[in-house]
Design a protein around this motif. Structure first.
Motif, mmCIF file in Angstrom:
data_model
loop_
_atom_site.group_PDB
_atom_site.id
_atom_site.type_symbol
_atom_site.label_atom_id
_atom_site.label_comp_id
_atom_site.label_asym_id
_atom_site.label_seq_id
_atom_site.Cartn_x
_atom_site.Cartn_y
_atom_site.Cartn_z
ATOM 1 N N ALA A 1 56.352 -34.100 -41.832
ATOM 2 C CA ALA A 1 57.241 -33.036 -42.304
ATOM 3 C C ALA A 1 56.646 -32.253 -43.465
ATOM 4 O O ALA A 1 56.673 -31.022 -43.466
ATOM 5 N N HIS A 2 56.063 -32.945 -44.422
ATOM 6 C CA HIS A 2 55.541 -32.247 -45.591
ATOM 7 C C HIS A 2 54.312 -31.416 -45.256
ATOM 8 O O HIS A 2 54.174 -30.274 -45.687
ATOM 9 N N GLU A 3 53.432 -32.002 -44.462
ATOM 10 C CA GLU A 3 52.264 -31.249 -44.032
ATOM 11 C C GLU A 3 52.712 -29.988 -43.279
ATOM 12 O O GLU A 3 52.224 -28.886 -43.524
ATOM 13 N N ARG A 4 53.683 -30.153 -42.392
ATOM 14 C CA ARG A 4 54.128 -29.028 -41.585
ATOM 15 C C ARG A 4 54.795 -27.956 -42.442
ATOM 16 O O ARG A 4 54.625 -26.763 -42.209
ATOM 17 N N CYS A 5 55.535 -28.408 -43.415
ATOM 18 C CA CYS A 5 56.193 -27.472 -44.323
ATOM 19 C C CYS A 5 55.130 -26.651 -45.066
ATOM 20 O O CYS A 5 55.265 -25.430 -45.208
ATOM 21 N N PHE A 6 54.077 -27.313 -45.484
ATOM 22 C CA PHE A 6 52.988 -26.602 -46.158
ATOM 23 C C PHE A 6 52.381 -25.549 -45.213
ATOM 24 O O PHE A 6 52.186 -24.397 -45.580
ATOM 25 N N THR B 1 52.758 -21.525 -45.911
ATOM 26 C CA THR B 1 51.507 -20.813 -46.170
ATOM 27 C C THR B 1 51.276 -19.732 -45.116
ATOM 28 O O THR B 1 50.880 -18.607 -45.423
ATOM 29 N N GLN B 2 51.551 -20.088 -43.861
ATOM 30 C CA GLN B 2 51.328 -19.125 -42.782
ATOM 31 C C GLN B 2 52.283 -17.932 -42.906
ATOM 32 O O GLN B 2 51.876 -16.782 -42.745
ATOM 33 N N VAL B 3 53.533 -18.207 -43.207
ATOM 34 C CA VAL B 3 54.478 -17.098 -43.281
ATOM 35 C C VAL B 3 54.186 -16.240 -44.513
ATOM 36 O O VAL B 3 54.304 -15.020 -44.484
ATOM 37 N N SER B 4 53.716 -16.883 -45.583
ATOM 38 C CA SER B 4 53.309 -16.115 -46.768
ATOM 39 C C SER B 4 52.154 -15.179 -46.431
ATOM 40 O O SER B 4 52.063 -14.065 -46.963
#
Ligand code: ADP
Ligand code: ZN
Ligand code: ZN
Length: 816
Positions: free
Chosen positions: A656-661, A665-668
């Protein structure tokens, strides 16, 4: 001497089946050719010849094949080897891999259902007797199973007849109906040969002085036809400014001859390639480093921040291979396969670009398959997951872009393969260069670079000195306290949006949830309407005034009162993309917003339409789910707002945390892709959360190190391998018992691996089936092949137990 062939049948069978063939057939057949074979009581399947031999099977009665379908192999020898690897690694049958790989029109079987294609007019004089009978039967019965076609024609050899009819598009497979297909043909206009003679032509033009439009049209055709170019009716209309009626009149007079020609749907018209951009020094260095990784025969990971110009680097590498006459495979997650990227590649490579996409229909996929196997020209094949199963020739480079994307993994049905990992194996088999690319590499791939398995290349700056966007975390707990929220928008977000619009820029809003609000809750008794088939609350969709289940698709109208206590005080909890869209319209009534999520993008071209509207500035704001993060390149987006990061942080999964990162990051990365520096606002109730801090400081390695430690501590990949077994059945107890039986059986074997469960997942019942999970965890010192063989063996005995006959058991290797 009798001859036999071993045949792959597209079913979950543990082995190949032998069939008898005549000497002539044995001489003709080659591995990879398709044959129609009887199987079971009365079924016919399309099978693939695996090998040809003279050993009669001992334990079953051999049948004859029905017929040979192919004149040359449909599947290559290398492909068979690769499929075998997938079947063995992912614990499934090679028949299941075959089913996933072949376009369905190559896979006809007695249960396949065909219908008349209403999009094409059939010239009945072209039909032979058998084809005529089939079409006639379809007029009466609408649908026919292949089995029934056999009865109508009173013969078993119907597959080639049907395949021909499919290719002609006289019939289609029933499952295809949704993709209303238009055969692409172009009407070309030619001057009747008799006017090639100059005298005759002059006479004609003279006769036409009283029909100036017709005269003009003939002249125009002349102008356009220089150098033997084909001129379409449409071009001619445009050039001469006349209506179709004028051209029609000339055709009727036999001055023009019209010919309709099919345009190859996959290959665009040939044209010369465009000039390449000049790489910046940083890109050039990265390219050189990638080459040095290739020279060491290592898969290479390109870690380049968003908009650093990775695609431009891929273009160089692709060009190099095409010039050498080799094929290139370019894998992307399904939704990143936008026309934006395809257009960009076609700009350079024209007709050498082949696209293999699940939204394309069967004939288009079949055409790609044939182009790839015939390899008359070098191609770059862009596709999602299943493109790695194509019949490549001279494959010398594989690019996996957005390699961190979880959608490369197929979760259901078998083969449950990971296309990135499979592509790496394919690359090794073919001795091809392998390049993985991402702005946020998966932990596993990055880890592989730290242990020397992969070669790492980094690109830390954006192209053209564009700065990475500034990321600011907004504490919405505090904003709520100080009454600074309007709906789900903080005052900070609203101000930044106003500024962006004022400066003529666009805004992207990200909310990782579809629908209006996840649930409808009763304020009196606290209960929420549940899906009758699954253990989840229904999701509220305002647009259609519906409650929907995102697991099974069940939908119902919004009840006027609480189904449990009849109170009418029903309220929505949580929020999704639709609610954000509504709130936006209230806040910014003068601005246009569009929504991009699974609900709003079902049609083939809907994503395309949204992208165009963004490009032309017809919309000012785009709100969406994670679909937004997939390789979109908008020039005018200066602000990205994340409405809530919290649900992503709290997801119960070791990734979950890796995916959230990755997601944040991608949407930013969608912000500020040109000169002006972009801005990102992330709203959260946990502004101090480690992951949010790492996102806002672009600290990938910090995230990597911390997550890796947790993985080590809690025994997860990349330190351990996971295999997940899932058991599904209608009855709660039977399902649980099945899982327990399997755990016990696995534990009886001396193997030293950890077997966890059986355990119910968070959503324990989906589509009326209960499910339990059993997890097998193995360390690096275990032999995965041995463990997988155990699992196969246990599964075989499991399937022979009567009580468990109705329990479905799936094996998912690397289930993450
Ligand atoms: P990435 O794939 O890393 O997100 P892209 O390759 O899409 O980055 O590049 C970002 C933008 O910069 C694109 O619009 C691309 O056309 C442009 N670009 C990248 N490299 C060059 C170059 N060498 N010359 C001109 N434009 C470039
Ligand atoms: Zn109630
Ligand atoms: Zn449901």
């Amino acid at each position: 001497m009798a001859h036999y062939i071993d045949v792959i049948i597209p079913l979950p069978l543990e082995r190949l089946f032998a069939y008898r063939v005549t000497t002539a057939e044995a001489d003709f057949l080659q591995p990879g050719m398709r044959v129609a074979v009887p199987f079971g009581k009365s079924k016919i399947y399309t099978g693939i010849v695996h090998n040809i031999h003279q050993t009669a099977p001992l334990n079953y009665e051999v049948k004859d094949i029905e017929l040979i379908i192919d004149e040359r192999p449909t599947v290559t020898a290398d492909q068979l080897k690769f499929w075998e690897w997938i079947a063995s690694y992912y614990v499934c049958s090679i028949g299941q891999v075959m089913r996933a790989a072949l376009p369905k029109s190559l896979l006809l079987e007695s249960e396949t259902v065909v219908i008349r294609n209403n999009e094409t007019d059939i010239d009945e004089s072209l039909l032979d007797d058998k084809q005529f009978l089939i079409i006639e039967a379809l007029e009466h019965r609408q649908v026919l199973k292949v089995q029934e076609v056999m009865e109508i024609l009173d013969r078993k050899t119907v597959l080639p007849i049907l395949q021909k009819m499919l290719e002609q598009e006289w019939i289609i497979l029933q499952e295809e109906v949704y993709s209303t297909y238009k055969a692409k043909t172009v009407k070309y206009i030619f001057l009747n040969n008799q006017y090639k003679d100059e005298e005759r032509l002059k006479e004609l033009l003279d006769e036409m002085t009283r029909a100036p439009k017709q005269r003009e049209t003939v002249m125009s055709l002349f102008m356009l036809q220089t150098g033997n170019k084909l001129v379409s009716s449409k071009q001619l209309q445009e050039r001469s400014g006349v209506s179709r009626a004028v051209i029609k009149a000339l055709i009727d007079k036999e001055v023009f001859i019209e010919e309709e020609q099919a345009v190859d749907r996959v290959l665009d018209e040939k044209a010369k390639g465009h000039k390449l951009t000049v790489l910046q020094p940083a890109q050039q260095t990265a390219l050189d480093e990638i080459r040095s990784g290739f020279a060491q025969n290592k898969p290479t990971l390109l870690h380049g921040v968003t908009s650093s110009g990775k695609t431009e680097i891929y273009v160089r590498l692709i060009l190099e291979q095409l010039e050498l006459g080799n094929q290139v495979l370019y894998l992307l997650p399904e939704i990143a396969l936008t026309t934006q990227l395809i257009t960009r590649l076609k700009h350079y490579f024209k007709h050498q670009v082949l696209v293999y996409h699940s939204k394309y229909n069967l004939n288009e996929r079949l055409e790609v398959w044939n182009h790839v196997i015939e390899a008359k020209e070098p191609y770059v094949i862009i596709g999602a997951r299943s493109a790695c199963l194509l019949p490549f020739q001279n494959l010398n480079l594989i690019i996996v872009d957005e390699e961190h994307e979880t959608s490369f993994k197929q979760f259901d049905p078998d083969p449950r393969y990971h296309a990135r990992d499979a592509a790496v194996v394919l690359g090794h088999m073919k001795k091809a260069q392998i390049l993985l690319g991402s702005a946020t590499p998966s932990l596993e791939s990055y880890y592989n670079t730290t242990i020397g398995k992969y070669h790492l290349v980094e690109l830390k700056k954006r192209y053209g000195e564009v700065l990475m966007p500034e990321i600011q975390i907004v504490d919405i707990k505090d904003k709520h306290k100080r009454k600074k929220m309007k709906g789900h928008f903080s005052d900070t977000l609203i101000e930044e949006m106003q500024r962006a619009f004022k400066e003529g820029n666009q805004v992207i809003l990200f909310q990782n949830r579809r629908g209006y609000a996840p649930i409808l809750e009763c304020n009196t008794c606290g209960s929420a309407p549940q899906c009758p088939n699954c253990d989840v609350s229904l999701t509220y969709h305002q647009y259609k005034k519906q409650l929907r289940c995102h697991y099974c698709g069940y939908s119902t109208f919004i009840p006027p009162e609480c189904p449990s206590c009849t109170s009418t005080a029903l309220d929505t909890k949580g929020f999704g993309t639709q609610q954000i869209e509504e709130e936006f319209k209230e806040l910014f009534p003068d601005h246009k917003i569009a929504r991009m999520d699974l609900d709003s993008t079902r049609g083939k071209n809907s994503v395309q339409k949204i992208i165009e509207e963004m490009d032309t500035g017809a919309i000012h704001c785009l709100v969406g789910t994670q679909m937004l993060t997939k390789g979109l390149d908008f020039r005018n987006v200066s602000l990205v707002g994340v409405l809530s990061a919290d649900s992503m942080l709290n997801f119960p999964d070791f990734r979950a945390h890796e995916r959230c990162f990755h997601l944040l990051t991608q949407v930013s990365g969608r912000a500020g892709r040109t000169e002006q520096r972009g801005k990102v606002l992330i709203q959260s109730y946990n502004p101090e959360h480690q992951i949010l801090q790492q996102v806002s400081t672009y600290n990938y390695t910090g995230m990597f190190k911390e997550q890796l430690q947790e993985r080590y501590h809690f025994k997860y990949p990349p330190y351990q391998r996971l295999i997940r077994l899932t058991f599904k059945q209608r009855d709660y107890n039977t399902t649980l018992q099945a899982g327990q039986w399997f755990v016990n059986a696995l534990n009886q074997i001396e193997h030293g691996v950890e077997v966890l469960g059986p355990e119910f997942p968070p959503v324990a019942r989906v589509r009326n089936l209960y499910q339990v999970h059993v997890i097998v965890k193995m360390g690096k010192h275990h032999h995965p092949n041995m463990i997988k063989d155990y699992i196969r063996k246990v599964k075989r005995s499991f399937e022979s137990i009567k009580t468990f006959r109705s329990v479905r058991c799936n094996v998912d290797v690397d289930c993450y």
